[in-house]
Scaffold this active site. Sequence first.
Site, short mmCIF file in Angstrom:
data_model
loop_
_atom_site.label_atom_id
_atom_site.label_comp_id
_atom_site.label_asym_id
_atom_site.label_seq_id
_atom_site.Cartn_x
_atom_site.Cartn_y
_atom_site.Cartn_z
N THR A 125 0.81 -1.22 0.00
CA THR A 125 0.00 0.00 0.00
C THR A 125 0.85 1.27 0.00
O THR A 125 1.96 1.27 0.55
CB THR A 125 -0.92 -0.01 1.24
N ASP A 126 0.28 2.34 -0.53
CA ASP A 126 0.98 3.63 -0.49
C ASP A 126 1.11 4.16 0.94
O ASP A 126 1.91 5.06 1.21
CB ASP A 126 0.26 4.66 -1.38
N GLU A 127 0.32 3.58 1.87
CA GLU A 127 0.36 4.09 3.25
C GLU A 127 1.70 3.86 3.93
O GLU A 127 2.00 4.50 4.95
CB GLU A 127 -0.76 3.47 4.09
N TYR A 150 -1.54 -0.11 11.17
CA TYR A 150 -1.76 -0.85 9.91
C TYR A 150 -0.60 -0.60 8.95
O TYR A 150 0.01 -1.54 8.42
CB TYR A 150 -3.09 -0.42 9.25
N LYS A 154 2.28 -3.20 7.38
CA LYS A 154 2.49 -3.43 5.94
C LYS A 154 3.94 -3.07 5.56
O LYS A 154 4.58 -3.76 4.76
CB LYS A 154 1.51 -2.61 5.10
P1 NAD Z 1 -9.96 -6.92 2.74
O1 NAD Z 1 -9.94 -6.56 4.18
O2 NAD Z 1 -11.20 -6.67 1.95
O3 NAD Z 1 -9.60 -8.47 2.57
C1 NAD Z 1 -8.59 -9.10 3.29
C2 NAD Z 1 -8.81 -10.61 3.16
O4 NAD Z 1 -7.73 -11.27 3.85
C3 NAD Z 1 -10.11 -11.09 3.81
O5 NAD Z 1 -10.78 -11.95 2.92
C4 NAD Z 1 -9.66 -11.83 5.06
O6 NAD Z 1 -10.51 -12.89 5.42
C5 NAD Z 1 -8.28 -12.33 4.62
N1 NAD Z 1 -7.38 -12.60 5.75
C6 NAD Z 1 -7.16 -11.81 6.83
N2 NAD Z 1 -6.28 -12.41 7.66
C7 NAD Z 1 -5.92 -13.59 7.08
C8 NAD Z 1 -5.04 -14.64 7.44
N3 NAD Z 1 -4.33 -14.60 8.57
N4 NAD Z 1 -4.91 -15.69 6.61
C9 NAD Z 1 -5.64 -15.75 5.46
N5 NAD Z 1 -6.50 -14.80 5.07
C10 NAD Z 1 -6.63 -13.72 5.88
O7 NAD Z 1 -8.71 -6.18 2.09
P2 NAD Z 1 -8.52 -5.50 0.67
O8 NAD Z 1 -8.96 -4.10 0.75
O9 NAD Z 1 -9.04 -6.40 -0.37
O10 NAD Z 1 -6.92 -5.48 0.59
C11 NAD Z 1 -6.19 -6.60 0.09
C12 NAD Z 1 -4.71 -6.30 0.15
O11 NAD Z 1 -4.43 -5.14 -0.62
C13 NAD Z 1 -4.20 -6.00 1.55
O12 NAD Z 1 -2.94 -6.60 1.70
C14 NAD Z 1 -4.10 -4.50 1.61
O13 NAD Z 1 -3.09 -4.09 2.49
C15 NAD Z 1 -3.74 -4.19 0.17
N6 NAD Z 1 -4.17 -2.86 -0.31
C16 NAD Z 1 -5.47 -2.45 -0.16
C17 NAD Z 1 -5.87 -1.23 -0.68
C18 NAD Z 1 -7.29 -0.73 -0.56
O14 NAD Z 1 -7.56 0.42 -0.90
N7 NAD Z 1 -8.25 -1.53 -0.14
C19 NAD Z 1 -4.93 -0.41 -1.34
C20 NAD Z 1 -3.60 -0.86 -1.46
C21 NAD Z 1 -3.26 -2.10 -0.96
O1 DAU Z 2 -4.11 3.98 0.54
C1 DAU Z 2 -4.37 2.61 0.52
C2 DAU Z 2 -5.16 2.23 1.75
O2 DAU Z 2 -6.45 2.75 1.58
C3 DAU Z 2 -5.19 0.74 2.02
O3 DAU Z 2 -3.90 0.28 2.27
C4 DAU Z 2 -6.10 0.42 3.21
O4 DAU Z 2 -6.21 -0.98 3.41
C5 DAU Z 2 -7.47 1.01 2.96
O5 DAU Z 2 -8.28 0.80 4.08
C6 DAU Z 2 -7.35 2.50 2.65
O6 DAU Z 2 -6.96 3.25 3.82
P1 DAU Z 2 -7.65 4.65 4.20
O7 DAU Z 2 -7.49 4.87 5.64
O8 DAU Z 2 -7.20 5.72 3.28
O9 DAU Z 2 -9.18 4.28 3.80
P2 DAU Z 2 -10.57 4.55 4.53
O10 DAU Z 2 -11.62 4.12 3.58
O11 DAU Z 2 -10.60 4.00 5.92
O12 DAU Z 2 -10.59 6.13 4.63
C7 DAU Z 2 -10.47 6.94 3.48
C8 DAU Z 2 -10.48 8.39 3.92
O13 DAU Z 2 -11.80 8.70 4.43
C9 DAU Z 2 -9.53 8.70 5.06
O14 DAU Z 2 -9.04 10.01 4.92
C10 DAU Z 2 -10.40 8.61 6.31
C11 DAU Z 2 -11.74 9.11 5.80
N1 DAU Z 2 -12.93 8.53 6.46
C12 DAU Z 2 -13.01 7.18 6.57
C13 DAU Z 2 -14.13 6.60 7.15
C14 DAU Z 2 -14.21 5.08 7.32
C15 DAU Z 2 -13.97 9.35 6.86
O15 DAU Z 2 -13.90 10.60 6.73
N2 DAU Z 2 -15.08 8.77 7.44
C16 DAU Z 2 -15.19 7.43 7.62
O16 DAU Z 2 -16.22 6.97 8.18
#
Ligand code: NAD
Ligand code: DAU
Length: 343
Positions: A125-127, A150, A154
Amino acid sequence: MSRILVTGGAGFIGSNFVRFILDRYPDYRIVNLDKLTYAGNLENLSGLEKNPHHSFIQGDICDADLVGRILEKGADVIVNFAAETHVDRSILQSADFVRTNVLGTLNLLEQARKYKVARLLQVSTDEVYGSLGPSGAFTELSPIAPNSPYAASKASADLLVRSYCKTHGFPGIITRCSNNYGPYQFPEKLIPLLISNAMAGLPLPIYGDGLNVRDWIYVRDHCAALDAVLHRGRDGEVYNVGAKQEIPNIQVARRILESLGKDENLITYVEDRPGHDRRYAIDSTKMESQLGWHAEILFEAGLRATVEWYRSNSSWMEHVRNGEYLTYYDRMYGQRQRTLAER
Ligand code: NAD
Ligand code: DAU
């Protein structure tokens, strides 16, 4: 490359990736290992139950024996999505993030070495880069400076992958993507939460002043980037993935309300997230120039498609909200029901 172990493939991006790969490479075989935490949802994989090219195993990436047994049967590559992913949860309880994101990745690295897997793609992730000021964008050379537990977990996993590449000549690659949105995203994340609340006429909670900026990418574009890296990326490299769609949260909320024909009065400012990163922006020049990938979907079109998906899949949202999704496995596979607490 044709036998892929996907971990975390019942989650949001993982399930989109499984569908993307099966669609694009009909002869590939995917083993999908997912623990089915609260974020894992087998309804995300509905329709694939009888697909002979996809098999699902409920299990933990920390389980050395299980991962070893899967790899022993044969997998060319691992794509690791499995993670605890929600920043707010990591602030309240960090231990699961370290266990899965750090120790789980370490276990995959160990088992992948043992069974001589040809490639491990770590979906990061970019985070890990922390927060930006008003200008500039993260490149692959930006310092690692995570601000939430988090992001720290990562970043730790990324550093382990890097160390295995350097120390053992391990074939690992890391991708760092910006915020994804699209179908099957759990409604604790901003966009599906706001859509779901707006559809139900509930308040839309906006943290702080609503001016935090995220760089949004439609999940299909991310899947295409992972496909490019998997097939054409170079071992030991890091690739940033983003769509150059920077938008402040308050504007995201307004656009969602507008597309659903709802009133802006639903926007409710709430207490800010501790350590809230102000701005993310990703420079994907390396992906574009070296792998020929670029994001195709503009935020406006992607958001329209996403709102439409949640509108026409209201039962998916309903099952997530009322917990029914937790029993889908039992209904589909005829096993005893597990309660939420047992999960
Ligand atoms: P998500 O939370 O929707 O899914 C995570 C999945 O991992 C779930 O199905 C969960 O059951 C499974 N899991 C959790 N712990 C586990 C374990 N110990 N063993 C096996 N499975 C397990 O997450 P997502 O948003 O789909 O993100 C997927 C990946 O992409 C993550 O690694 C996250 O860091 C990365 N990522 C997410 C975003 C985003 O915006 N959502 C952006 C950049 C990177
Ligand atoms: O940048 C990639 C990341 O994006 C991934 O690695 C993470 O897994 C994913 O959860 C996401 O992280 P963020 O913290 O950016 O996403 P989130 O959807 O939780 O929040 C997006 C933005 O919105 C952030 O600035 C917080 C704000 N927010 C979030 C929630 C849940 C609100 O203002 N209100 C809310 O209720």
